[in-house]
Design a protein around this motif. Structure first.
Motif, PDB file in Angstrom:
ATOM      1  N   SER A   1       6.093  24.740 -13.970  1.00 42.46           N
ATOM      2  CA  SER A   1       6.356  25.786 -14.948  1.00 42.46           C
ATOM      3  C   SER A   1       7.862  26.052 -15.013  1.00 42.46           C
ATOM      4  O   SER A   1       8.640  25.497 -14.232  1.00 42.46           O
ATOM      5  N   CYS A   2       8.241  26.911 -15.998  1.00 47.97           N
ATOM      6  CA  CYS A   2       9.631  27.308 -16.160  1.00 47.97           C
ATOM      7  C   CYS A   2       9.829  28.689 -15.536  1.00 47.97           C
ATOM      8  O   CYS A   2       9.062  29.618 -15.821  1.00 47.97           O
ATOM      9  N   ALA A   3      10.828  28.807 -14.690  1.00 45.04           N
ATOM     10  CA  ALA A   3      11.106  30.070 -14.003  1.00 45.04           C
ATOM     11  C   ALA A   3      12.407  30.670 -14.531  1.00 45.04           C
ATOM     12  O   ALA A   3      13.319  29.951 -14.958  1.00 45.04           O
ATOM     13  N   ASP A   4      12.489  31.998 -14.518  1.00 50.75           N
ATOM     14  CA  ASP A   4      13.668  32.701 -15.022  1.00 50.75           C
ATOM     15  C   ASP A   4      14.875  32.438 -14.117  1.00 50.75           C
ATOM     16  O   ASP A   4      14.769  32.392 -12.890  1.00 50.75           O
ATOM     17  N   VAL A   5      16.027  32.298 -14.741  1.00 48.45           N
ATOM     18  CA  VAL A   5      17.292  32.141 -14.009  1.00 48.45           C
ATOM     19  C   VAL A   5      17.879  33.535 -13.779  1.00 48.45           C
ATOM     20  O   VAL A   5      18.087  34.292 -14.738  1.00 48.45           O
ATOM     21  N   ASP A   6      18.106  33.914 -12.512  1.00 50.98           N
ATOM     22  CA  ASP A   6      18.701  35.210 -12.181  1.00 50.98           C
ATOM     23  C   ASP A   6      20.222  35.063 -12.221  1.00 50.98           C
ATOM     24  O   ASP A   6      20.872  34.719 -11.224  1.00 50.98           O
ATOM     25  N   GLU A   7      20.801  35.313 -13.416  1.00 53.57           N
ATOM     26  CA  GLU A   7      22.243  35.147 -13.572  1.00 53.57           C
ATOM     27  C   GLU A   7      23.022  36.109 -12.681  1.00 53.57           C
ATOM     28  O   GLU A   7      24.134  35.788 -12.235  1.00 53.57           O
ATOM     29  N   CYS A   8      22.432  37.311 -12.425  1.00 48.18           N
ATOM     30  CA  CYS A   8      23.129  38.296 -11.602  1.00 48.18           C
ATOM     31  C   CYS A   8      23.262  37.811 -10.159  1.00 48.18           C
ATOM     32  O   CYS A   8      24.313  37.964  -9.524  1.00 48.18           O
ATOM     33  N   GLN A   9      22.216  37.211  -9.618  1.00 48.96           N
ATOM     34  CA  GLN A   9      22.244  36.729  -8.245  1.00 48.96           C
ATOM     35  C   GLN A   9      23.072  35.455  -8.111  1.00 48.96           C
ATOM     36  O   GLN A   9      23.775  35.262  -7.119  1.00 48.96           O
ATOM     37  N   MET A  10      23.008  34.597  -9.132  1.00 54.19           N
ATOM     38  CA  MET A  10      23.736  33.327  -9.070  1.00 54.19           C
ATOM     39  C   MET A  10      25.214  33.494  -9.402  1.00 54.19           C
ATOM     40  O   MET A  10      26.010  32.593  -9.151  1.00 54.19           O
ATOM     41  N   GLY A  11      25.583  34.655  -9.994  1.00 53.08           N
ATOM     42  CA  GLY A  11      26.980  34.869 -10.346  1.00 53.08           C
ATOM     43  C   GLY A  11      27.398  34.177 -11.623  1.00 53.08           C
ATOM     44  O   GLY A  11      28.595  34.008 -11.881  1.00 53.08           O
ATOM     45  N   SER A  12      26.455  33.774 -12.450  1.00 58.04           N
ATOM     46  CA  SER A  12      26.783  33.082 -13.702  1.00 58.04           C
ATOM     47  C   SER A  12      26.879  34.040 -14.877  1.00 58.04           C
ATOM     48  O   SER A  12      26.921  33.599 -16.023  1.00 58.04           O
ATOM     49  N   HIS A  13      26.894  35.355 -14.603  1.00 59.12           N
ATOM     50  CA  HIS A  13      26.982  36.326 -15.688  1.00 59.12           C
ATOM     51  C   HIS A  13      28.440  36.518 -16.081  1.00 59.12           C
ATOM     52  O   HIS A  13      29.366  36.010 -15.421  1.00 59.12           O
TER      53      HIS A  13
ATOM     54  N   SER B   1      17.658  36.159 -19.672  1.00 64.26           N
ATOM     55  CA  SER B   1      18.991  36.649 -19.997  1.00 64.26           C
ATOM     56  C   SER B   1      19.414  37.676 -18.949  1.00 64.26           C
ATOM     57  O   SER B   1      18.840  37.744 -17.853  1.00 64.26           O
ATOM     58  N   TYR B   2      20.416  38.522 -19.291  1.00 69.50           N
ATOM     59  CA  TYR B   2      20.874  39.593 -18.406  1.00 69.50           C
ATOM     60  C   TYR B   2      21.568  40.650 -19.257  1.00 69.50           C
ATOM     61  O   TYR B   2      21.862  40.436 -20.451  1.00 69.50           O
ATOM     62  N   ARG B   3      21.855  41.816 -18.635  1.00 66.38           N
ATOM     63  CA  ARG B   3      22.499  42.912 -19.336  1.00 66.38           C
ATOM     64  C   ARG B   3      23.588  43.498 -18.436  1.00 66.38           C
ATOM     65  O   ARG B   3      23.401  43.619 -17.228  1.00 66.38           O
ATOM     66  N   CYS B   4      24.724  43.875 -19.039  1.00 63.80           N
ATOM     67  CA  CYS B   4      25.837  44.469 -18.306  1.00 63.80           C
ATOM     68  C   CYS B   4      25.872  45.973 -18.611  1.00 63.80           C
ATOM     69  O   CYS B   4      25.948  46.368 -19.778  1.00 63.80           O
ATOM     70  N   ASP B   5      25.800  46.791 -17.580  1.00 66.31           N
ATOM     71  CA  ASP B   5      25.852  48.246 -17.729  1.00 66.31           C
ATOM     72  C   ASP B   5      27.016  48.804 -16.908  1.00 66.31           C
ATOM     73  O   ASP B   5      27.414  48.228 -15.888  1.00 66.31           O
ATOM     74  N   CYS B   6      27.525  49.942 -17.380  1.00 68.07           N
ATOM     75  CA  CYS B   6      28.572  50.629 -16.627  1.00 68.07           C
ATOM     76  C   CYS B   6      27.934  51.436 -15.492  1.00 68.07           C
ATOM     77  O   CYS B   6      26.796  51.888 -15.593  1.00 68.07           O
ATOM     78  N   GLN B   7      28.689  51.620 -14.425  1.00 68.39           N
ATOM     79  CA  GLN B   7      28.209  52.415 -13.315  1.00 68.39           C
ATOM     80  C   GLN B   7      28.108  53.878 -13.723  1.00 68.39           C
ATOM     81  O   GLN B   7      28.694  54.306 -14.732  1.00 68.39           O
ATOM     82  N   THR B   8      27.345  54.651 -12.951  1.00 64.84           N
ATOM     83  CA  THR B   8      27.217  56.076 -13.216  1.00 64.84           C
ATOM     84  C   THR B   8      28.590  56.742 -13.135  1.00 64.84           C
ATOM     85  O   THR B   8      29.347  56.530 -12.194  1.00 64.84           O
ATOM     86  N   GLY B   9      28.889  57.541 -14.135  1.00 69.14           N
ATOM     87  CA  GLY B   9      30.195  58.193 -14.188  1.00 69.14           C
ATOM     88  C   GLY B   9      31.209  57.431 -15.018  1.00 69.14           C
ATOM     89  O   GLY B   9      32.362  57.856 -15.118  1.00 69.14           O
ATOM     90  N   TYR B  10      30.791  56.328 -15.618  1.00 73.17           N
ATOM     91  CA  TYR B  10      31.661  55.518 -16.468  1.00 73.17           C
ATOM     92  C   TYR B  10      30.998  55.333 -17.820  1.00 73.17           C
ATOM     93  O   TYR B  10      29.770  55.444 -17.960  1.00 73.17           O
ATOM     94  N   GLN B  11      31.826  55.015 -18.838  1.00 73.98           N
ATOM     95  CA  GLN B  11      31.322  54.713 -20.169  1.00 73.98           C
ATOM     96  C   GLN B  11      32.047  53.480 -20.706  1.00 73.98           C
ATOM     97  O   GLN B  11      33.176  53.190 -20.319  1.00 73.98           O
ATOM     98  N   PHE B  12      31.361  52.762 -21.587  1.00 75.89           N
ATOM     99  CA  PHE B  12      31.896  51.498 -22.083  1.00 75.89           C
ATOM    100  C   PHE B  12      32.889  51.748 -23.206  1.00 75.89           C
ATOM    101  O   PHE B  12      32.606  52.459 -24.176  1.00 75.89           O
TER     102      PHE B  12
END
Length: 579
Positions: free
Chosen positions: A249-261, A275-286
């Motif tokens: 089967s096809c398994a999801d690629v964890d870009e966050c763990q592999m560092g490919s983000h 896929s993956y998503r980039c979020d700001c830390q608490t107390g920050y805004q984009f």
């Protein structure tokens, strides 16, 4: 249903064949048929003879034919009864004789009878003689009972000769049971991977469809002649997926763990399916323009909502702080008043106030310029003629000091009088709804109840409940009501500042107005504005005798175009100055 033989052979088989053939052609067989048609019992005459068997068999076979005709079952059962019994069965089954022609007795009882049960050495079905002895046996499909004479069984019951190991098949054949008999089927002689069809031919077995899981999940099954093959599957995974370790089967690629983000500094990567998503830390805004996460100034974004007094922004968060005289509460948001008197800053008496404190001196002392230290007054050197705090009684060579008869006791020094704390020792008469407050030489029972439309936050603190939109009286009433108790001696120097009031925290542009709204009918008190955000209450003229006051001091705060009022209710007590 009548009980009789279902053997394909004649009922006249085995040792009694010659006897039974002769009996079936005799008058006794006709008599048995006549008895069955009349509905009489199929039991024969008494006696130890095989001759009774013909009567019983003919009667039972005819009774079965009559029963089958009435049930509408057809007359095909003769195929399983043997030639002689089958002939009698068909004669009675196919007969179309009307019931009115039957004897009267037969009309009364048309139910077929069961095969006879005979004892005392007589057989219910078959009998034979050997060495002068009578031997009983049963028709196929019936079993000999323990009494050795009676046979039990159903005409439609078939014996499984294969299960009873009565077959005659050899080792190369398999036994298959049939109604009333059995048959021998040749065993399979095909090679592995083949099976025998209905015509005895060897045909290929499709293992891919006949086996539950011939190959693992990552392989596909391909049938071959006599066998099968497992071929590895070829998977093409979409972007964001890769082939699983087993290739199935096809398994999801964890870009966050592999560092490919491609998340920037200060951003947090969240893995998503494919896929993956980039979020700001608490107390920050984009910051969409610079494509970076920037700090949120919570103090500007939520003014007056995060902290009770002062809000200080920090990188990624904020801190609440309090002004002098307050300490941050456990919720890290509100501020609680510090009781400075617990640290004993005053040399003598200390009165805690909201956000501050005030030092006072006992009789015979005055407050130093530092506002903390009380210095002794030398009454004798001031020619006031009093060596005692209350009353001096002259005696020869010395003097004696006395105290008032109530509310005081003589101090250990023999000169001053010590106040009795009636509230502490429990000698007061205040009710449970009121609070006892000790004074020099006495006590007062005070009420700290909250007015209507206020809720009590603490023992001396009331807060206004939310007002209805059209209730202007409620909206103009003070936001907060706080009770304070102050005690002074009647000889206090005037004018003297006794109370300060101001907002906390303080913001640039704040303006306050302090005024006494009630309780100052004799004009003992006045107010003064110390600066734009602080006001004070003063005693402007001397109170010459013990007196109690309840004055209400209102502070109106003008902040950012909005006026908010706060009310302080001051219990001010003046005690005798002669103690």
């Amino acid at each position: 249903m009548p009980k009789l033989s279902n053997d394909k052979n004649s009922v006249c088989s085995l040792a009694q064949k010659q006897c039974c053939i002769r009996s079936l052609n005799s008058i006794r067989c006709d008599s048995g048929v006549t008895s069955a048609k009349a509905g009489r019992s199929c039991e024969g005459d008494d006696g130890n003879s095989c001759m009774d068997d013909s009567y019983q068999v003919c009667c039972s076979c005819c009774a079965l034919g009559l029963w089958m005709r009435r049930q509408g079952q057809g007359c095909d059962a003769d195929l399983h009864l043997g030639p002689s019994c089958g002939h009698v069965f068909l004669t009675c089954c196919e007969e179309v004789e009307a019931r009115s022609q039957l004897p009267l007795r037969g009309q009364e009882n048309l139910k077929p009878t069961v095969l006879p049960r005979r004892g005392n050495g007589l057989c219910s079905q078959r009998c034979s003689t050997a060495g002068g002895r009578v031997l009983c046996s049963c028709f196929p499909g019936f079993f000999l009972m323990k009494d050795g004479h009676t046979c039990e069984g159903e005409a439609q019951y078939y014996v499984d000769e294969c299960a009873m190991r009565k077959d005659r098949c050899g080792k190369d054949f398999l036994c298959e049971n049939t109604p009333g008999s059995f048959k021998c089927i040749p065993k399979q002689k095909c090679l592995s991977g083949f099976t025998q069809d209905a015509h005895g031919n060897c045909v290929d077995i499709n293992e891919c469809s006949s086996l539950a899981q011939p190959c693992s999940s990552s392989f596909a099954c391909v049938n071959t002649v006599g066998s099968f093959n497992c071929q590895q599957k070829v998977l093409v995974c979409n972007r964001g997926y890769h082939t699983s370790p087993d290739g199935a089967s096809c398994a999801d690629v964890d870009e966050c763990q592999m560092g490919s983000h491609a998340c920037g500094v200060g951003q947090i990567c969240h893995n998503l399916p494919g896929s993956y998503r980039c979020d700001c830390q608490t107390g920050y805004q984009f910051d969409a323009l610079r494509k970076v996460c920037t700090d949120v100034n919570e103090c500007w974004s939520y003014p007056g909502r995060l902290c009770a007094q002062t809000c200080e922004n920090t990188v990624g968060s904020y801190l609440c702080t309090c002004t002098a005289g307050f300490i941050l509460a456990s919720d890290q948001k509100n501020c609680e008043d510090i009781n400075e008197c617990d640290q004993k800053p005053c040399s003598q008496e200390c009165v805690n106030m909201h956000g501050s404190y005030q030092c006072y001196c006992r009789q015979g002392y005055y407050l130093h310029e530092d506002g903390l230290t009380c210095e002794d007054i030398d009454e004798c050197s001031q020619s006031i003629g009093k060596l005692c705090a209350f009353q001096c009684v002259n005696v020869v060579g010395s003097y004696l000091c006395a105290c008032p008869p109530h509310g005081y006791v003589m101090s250990a020094n023999g000169h001053t009088c010590t106040d009795v704390d009636e509230c502490k020792v429990g000698s007061h008469n205040c009710s449970s709804e009121k609070t006892c407050f000790n004074l020099q030489g006495g006590f007062r029972c005070l009420s700290f109840d909250c007015p209507h439309n206020y809720k009590k936050v603490s023992s001396t603190y009331c807060e206004r409940i939310n007002c209805a939109p059209n209730s202007f009286d409620c909206q103009n009433s003070p936001l907060r009501i706080t009770y304070y108790t102050l005690s002074f001696q009647s000889n206090i120097l005037t004018p003297a500042q006794i109370f300060r009031m101001g907002p906390s925290p303080v913001y640039a542009g704040d303006h306050v107005i302090i005024s006494i709204t009630s309780g100052n009918e004799e004009n003992y008190f006045s107010t003064r504005k110390l600066n734009s955000f602080t006001g004070a209450v003063y005693i402007q003229r001397k109170v010459r005798e013990p007196k109690d006051f309840l004055i209400e001091v209102e502070m109106k705060l003008l902040r950012r175009g909005t006026v908010t009022s706060f009310l302080a209710r001051l219990y001010v007590f003046f005690t005798p100055s002669s103690i």
